[in-house]
Enzyme design. Structure first.
Site, PDB file in Angstrom:
ATOM      1  N   GLU A  35      46.665  68.929  53.444  1.00 24.81           N
ATOM      2  CA  GLU A  35      47.901  68.662  52.679  1.00 24.81           C
ATOM      3  C   GLU A  35      48.620  67.485  53.343  1.00 24.81           C
ATOM      4  O   GLU A  35      48.963  67.562  54.531  1.00 24.81           O
ATOM      5  CB  GLU A  35      48.781  69.918  52.683  1.00 24.81           C
ATOM      6  N   GLN A  43      59.080  74.143  42.666  1.00 28.43           N
ATOM      7  CA  GLN A  43      59.395  73.238  41.553  1.00 28.43           C
ATOM      8  C   GLN A  43      60.132  73.908  40.391  1.00 28.43           C
ATOM      9  O   GLN A  43      60.924  73.240  39.707  1.00 28.43           O
ATOM     10  CB  GLN A  43      58.116  72.553  41.058  1.00 28.43           C
ATOM     11  N   VAL A  78      42.830  64.307  50.604  1.00 24.33           N
ATOM     12  CA  VAL A  78      41.411  64.162  50.263  1.00 24.33           C
ATOM     13  C   VAL A  78      41.251  62.927  49.374  1.00 24.33           C
ATOM     14  O   VAL A  78      42.057  62.691  48.465  1.00 24.33           O
ATOM     15  CB  VAL A  78      40.899  65.426  49.536  1.00 24.33           C
ATOM     16  N   CYS A 161      54.331  73.799  33.286  1.00 28.04           N
ATOM     17  CA  CYS A 161      55.165  74.745  32.549  1.00 28.04           C
ATOM     18  C   CYS A 161      55.567  74.177  31.181  1.00 28.04           C
ATOM     19  O   CYS A 161      56.571  73.459  31.076  1.00 28.04           O
ATOM     20  CB  CYS A 161      56.418  75.110  33.358  1.00 28.04           C
ATOM     21  N   ASP A 295      47.277  74.182  38.838  1.00 27.90           N
ATOM     22  CA  ASP A 295      47.408  73.106  37.856  1.00 27.90           C
ATOM     23  C   ASP A 295      46.179  72.199  37.772  1.00 27.90           C
ATOM     24  O   ASP A 295      45.920  71.606  36.720  1.00 27.90           O
ATOM     25  CB  ASP A 295      48.631  72.245  38.188  1.00 27.90           C
ATOM     26  N   LYS A 303      50.191  75.738  32.612  1.00 26.11           N
ATOM     27  CA  LYS A 303      50.145  75.481  34.048  1.00 26.11           C
ATOM     28  C   LYS A 303      51.465  75.885  34.700  1.00 26.11           C
ATOM     29  O   LYS A 303      52.454  75.151  34.625  1.00 26.11           O
ATOM     30  CB  LYS A 303      49.829  74.012  34.284  1.00 26.11           C
ATOM     31  N   THR A 304      51.461  77.057  35.328  1.00 24.85           N
ATOM     32  CA  THR A 304      52.684  77.580  35.959  1.00 24.85           C
ATOM     33  C   THR A 304      52.371  78.242  37.295  1.00 24.85           C
ATOM     34  O   THR A 304      51.243  78.673  37.551  1.00 24.85           O
ATOM     35  CB  THR A 304      53.369  78.657  35.075  1.00 24.85           C
ATOM     36  N   CYS A 338      56.568  81.767  31.307  1.00 27.55           N
ATOM     37  CA  CYS A 338      57.465  80.631  31.278  1.00 27.55           C
ATOM     38  C   CYS A 338      58.871  81.143  30.983  1.00 27.55           C
ATOM     39  O   CYS A 338      59.148  81.574  29.855  1.00 27.55           O
ATOM     40  CB  CYS A 338      56.995  79.647  30.207  1.00 27.55           C
TER      41      CYS A 338
HETATM   42  C1  LIG Z   1      60.539  70.980  36.283  1.00 22.45           C
HETATM   43  C2  LIG Z   1      59.516  72.061  36.499  1.00 22.45           C
HETATM   44  C3  LIG Z   1      59.766  73.336  36.046  1.00 22.45           C
HETATM   45  C4  LIG Z   1      58.837  74.350  36.240  1.00 22.45           C
HETATM   46  N1  LIG Z   1      59.149  75.608  35.819  1.00 22.45           N
HETATM   47  C5  LIG Z   1      58.307  76.620  36.114  1.00 22.45           C
HETATM   48  C6  LIG Z   1      58.677  77.960  35.845  1.00 22.45           C
HETATM   49  O1  LIG Z   1      59.780  78.227  35.356  1.00 22.45           O
HETATM   50  N2  LIG Z   1      57.813  78.945  36.162  1.00 22.45           N
HETATM   51  C7  LIG Z   1      56.598  78.683  36.745  1.00 22.45           C
HETATM   52  O2  LIG Z   1      55.867  79.624  37.041  1.00 22.45           O
HETATM   53  N3  LIG Z   1      56.207  77.423  37.001  1.00 22.45           N
HETATM   54  C8  LIG Z   1      57.032  76.383  36.713  1.00 22.45           C
HETATM   55  N4  LIG Z   1      56.676  75.103  37.038  1.00 22.45           N
HETATM   56  C9  LIG Z   1      55.267  74.805  37.381  1.00 22.45           C
HETATM   57  C10 LIG Z   1      54.873  75.098  38.824  1.00 22.45           C
HETATM   58  O3  LIG Z   1      55.751  74.463  39.721  1.00 22.45           O
HETATM   59  C11 LIG Z   1      53.443  74.594  39.023  1.00 22.45           C
HETATM   60  O4  LIG Z   1      52.614  75.153  38.034  1.00 22.45           O
HETATM   61  C12 LIG Z   1      52.889  74.961  40.388  1.00 22.45           C
HETATM   62  O5  LIG Z   1      53.656  74.367  41.413  1.00 22.45           O
HETATM   63  C13 LIG Z   1      51.447  74.494  40.515  1.00 22.45           C
HETATM   64  O6  LIG Z   1      50.951  74.810  41.778  1.00 22.45           O
HETATM   65  P1  LIG Z   1      49.726  73.990  42.405  1.00 22.45           P
HETATM   66  O7  LIG Z   1      49.516  74.534  43.758  1.00 22.45           O
HETATM   67  O8  LIG Z   1      48.593  73.943  41.438  1.00 22.45           O
HETATM   68  O9  LIG Z   1      50.311  72.514  42.505  1.00 22.45           O
HETATM   69  P2  LIG Z   1      51.531  72.042  43.386  1.00 22.45           P
HETATM   70  O10 LIG Z   1      52.436  73.178  43.728  1.00 22.45           O
HETATM   71  O11 LIG Z   1      52.120  70.868  42.684  1.00 22.45           O
HETATM   72  O12 LIG Z   1      50.854  71.596  44.759  1.00 22.45           O
HETATM   73  C14 LIG Z   1      49.852  70.627  44.838  1.00 22.45           C
HETATM   74  C15 LIG Z   1      49.762  70.193  46.311  1.00 22.45           C
HETATM   75  O13 LIG Z   1      48.588  69.406  46.494  1.00 22.45           O
HETATM   76  C16 LIG Z   1      48.907  68.327  47.337  1.00 22.45           C
HETATM   77  N5  LIG Z   1      47.961  67.228  47.080  1.00 22.45           N
HETATM   78  C17 LIG Z   1      47.987  66.336  46.066  1.00 22.45           C
HETATM   79  N6  LIG Z   1      46.984  65.467  46.205  1.00 22.45           N
HETATM   80  C18 LIG Z   1      46.299  65.841  47.311  1.00 22.45           C
HETATM   81  C19 LIG Z   1      45.154  65.317  47.968  1.00 22.45           C
HETATM   82  N7  LIG Z   1      44.537  64.215  47.546  1.00 22.45           N
HETATM   83  N8  LIG Z   1      44.705  65.961  49.074  1.00 22.45           N
HETATM   84  C20 LIG Z   1      45.338  67.083  49.543  1.00 22.45           C
HETATM   85  N9  LIG Z   1      46.435  67.582  48.968  1.00 22.45           N
HETATM   86  C21 LIG Z   1      46.902  66.969  47.861  1.00 22.45           C
HETATM   87  C22 LIG Z   1      50.340  67.977  46.971  1.00 22.45           C
HETATM   88  O14 LIG Z   1      50.987  67.251  48.004  1.00 22.45           O
HETATM   89  C23 LIG Z   1      50.954  69.352  46.744  1.00 22.45           C
HETATM   90  O15 LIG Z   1      51.520  69.892  47.915  1.00 22.45           O
HETATM   91  C24 LIG Z   1      57.602  74.061  36.883  1.00 22.45           C
HETATM   92  C25 LIG Z   1      57.357  72.769  37.367  1.00 22.45           C
HETATM   93  C26 LIG Z   1      58.295  71.775  37.190  1.00 22.45           C
HETATM   94  C27 LIG Z   1      58.028  70.401  37.738  1.00 22.45           C
END
Ligand SMILES: Cc1cc2nc3c(=O)[nH]c(=O)nc-3n(C[C@H](O)[C@H](O)[C@H](O)COP(=O)(O)OP(=O)(O)OC[C@H]3O[C@@H](n4cnc5c(N)ncnc54)[C@H](O)[C@@H]3O)c2cc1C
Length: 394
Positions: A35, A43, A78, A161, A295, A303-304, A338
């Site tokens: 990370e 978020q 990565v 979301c 996601d 995607k949540t 959501c």
């Molecule tokens: C405005 C907003 C409102 C939302 N509302 C809701 C809600 O009400 N309810 C809900 O459940 N969800 C909600 N979400 C969605 C939720 O935040 C995401 O679905 C969730 O964070 C996805 O998790 P993730 O681990 O897949 O990605 P993320 O939490 O985004 O994490 C991805 C991680 O990967 C890292 N990364 C990226 N590229 C690389 C790389 N090349 N190498 C290594 N690491 C890397 C990033 O730095 C980051 O830390 C919302 C999002 C937003 C932006």
């Protein structure tokens, strides 16, 4: 060359939740997490930050504080995957090999895909909840608007979301009403899709919410350009192919999003560039020692973070089965949720599965707007996230 039994890519919601669950299940596992960022953000709180309920800093913690004890943090990003060699390469040029790989780098926000957006976001009435760097500007422009047109957009394709673009529109409308300027402001919500929400039961309710609030909805409108000098939003109409121009005084943009480039360009990618996994087991369709969730995965659900809460235990159980040479038995049913904020004291808690059927938690009709569910979003869910989910407990 570094080697770890399990390598997790991405220390966001999915990566940390899975790391915690793996360590809880078996502290002897050798788990490394790649990370690049110093900060981890909750978020979902950004909707409330944009609505002026919380300050942006409240949504973040130091990454070091959320990485479970015993998990090795590789602070790098990565760059490429070599799944045939069970290896990946980082941006700093490190080669890391693994026995098992979990890919969870989230969705990529493509600011560049709307002309003029990258240069203007955060200034001149252009704002967005989709980055910690710009979410503060949303509240600034909502609060500052006393008359004119407030425009809210939703692009084509998957976004974080699916209901989030609407939430900020309803909060803004409620703020305009409470501060006595509502009758001098047109509130317009545009979406590239054909309707407000994919699931019928919730769509009907949200259409009524928009109508009651006097929010004008325009569908099949895909934002292509923001002209911040003349305060014009340029759209491509998805059916008629026309160019449509809407003048605004403030615009909240939900930028186009997609699979991260380094995933889409790799052998792990399937259709659309997402990590190609089985929708029930979360195991890669071609590389049997690779899993993905969240996601960045191809899982065909909204995607949540809430979806990840149900995906993580399935992934961990199935990965442990692979390690112990047992058949894979755990299955993910597509659950996602959501919480659609409809004002400063109301929320519709949409929860549904792969079939698009409601899969509700509470013993009452969640398609109704409720104050109790607003309180859950404001206080309950953040606590559940930091103290339960990221610790691998819920
Ligand atoms: C405005 C907003 C409102 C939302 N509302 C809701 C809600 O009400 N309810 C809900 O459940 N969800 C909600 N979400 C969605 C939720 O935040 C995401 O679905 C969730 O964070 C996805 O998790 P993730 O681990 O897949 O990605 P993320 O939490 O985004 O994490 C991805 C991680 O990967 C890292 N990364 C990226 N590229 C690389 C790389 N090349 N190498 C290594 N690491 C890397 C990033 O730095 C980051 O830390 C919302 C999002 C937003 C932006």
């Amino acid at each position: 060359m570094a080697h770890h039994q399990i390598v997790i890519v991405g220390g966001g919601t999915a990566g940390i939740t899975v790391a915690a669950r793996l360590r809880n299940a078996d502290p002897s596992l050798d788990v490394a997490l790649i990370e690049p960022s110093d900060k981890h953000y909750y978020q979902p709180l950004w909707t409330m930050v944009g609505g002026g309920i919380f300050r942006p800093e409240v949504s973040g913690r130091d990454e070091a504080s959320v990485i479970p004890r015993g998990v090795k943090w590789i602070k790098d990003a990565v760059a490429t995957f070599q799944p045939n060699e069970n290896q990946l390469t980082t941006r700093d040029g490190q080669a890391i090999t693994y026995e098992y790989l979990i890919v969870a780098p989230g969705i990529q926000v493509n600011w560049d895909k709307v002309k003029g957006l990258k240069e203007s976001v955060g200034k001149d009435g252009v704002c967005s909840n989709y980055s910690i760097n710009t979410v503060g500007s949303t509240w600034k422009f909502i609060q500052g608007l006393k008359e004119g047109t407030a425009l809210f957009t939703q692009p084509a394709g998957a976004v974080k979301c699916g209901g989030a673009p609407q939430k900020i529109c309803y909060l803004a409308e409620d703020h305009f009403r409470r501060s006595g300027v509502r009758d001098r402001i047109n509130v317009i919500f545009t979406a590239a899709g054909p309707r407000l929400f994919a699931v019928e039961e919730y769509r009907e309710v949200l259409e009524k919410v928009a109508a009651r609030k006097g929010v004008e909805t325009r569908f099949r409108h895909n934002l292509t350009e923001v002209r911040s000098q003349s305060k014009e939003a340029i759209y491509h109409h998805m059916d008629t192919e026309e160019e449509i121009v809407i003048k605004y005084d403030m615009i909240h943009v939900t930028p186009p999003m997609g699979a991260p480039d380094f995933v889409a360009n790799s052998e792990l990618a399937g259709e659309g560039g997402w990590v190609d996994v089985d929708k029930f087991t979360l195991r890669h369709n071609r590389f049997s020692n690779v899993f993905s969730l969240g996601d960045a995965s191809s899982l065909p659900t909204s995607k949540t973070g809430a979806a990840i809460r149900k995906q993580a235990p399935v992934l961990v159980e199935n990965l442990l089965s692979v390690i112990q040479d047992r058949p894979l038995t755990a299955q993910y049913d597509g659950y996602t949720s959501c919480p659609v904020v409809t004002g400063y004291d109301s929320l519709v808690l949409a929860e549904f599965n792969y079939e698009g059927r409601p899969a509700e938690t509470f013993p009452f009709d969640q398609a109704q707007e409720r104050f109790s569910m607003f309180l859950l979003k404001k206080f309950g869910l953040p606590a559940l996230y930091w103290h339960g989910m990221l610790k691998g407990r819920v």
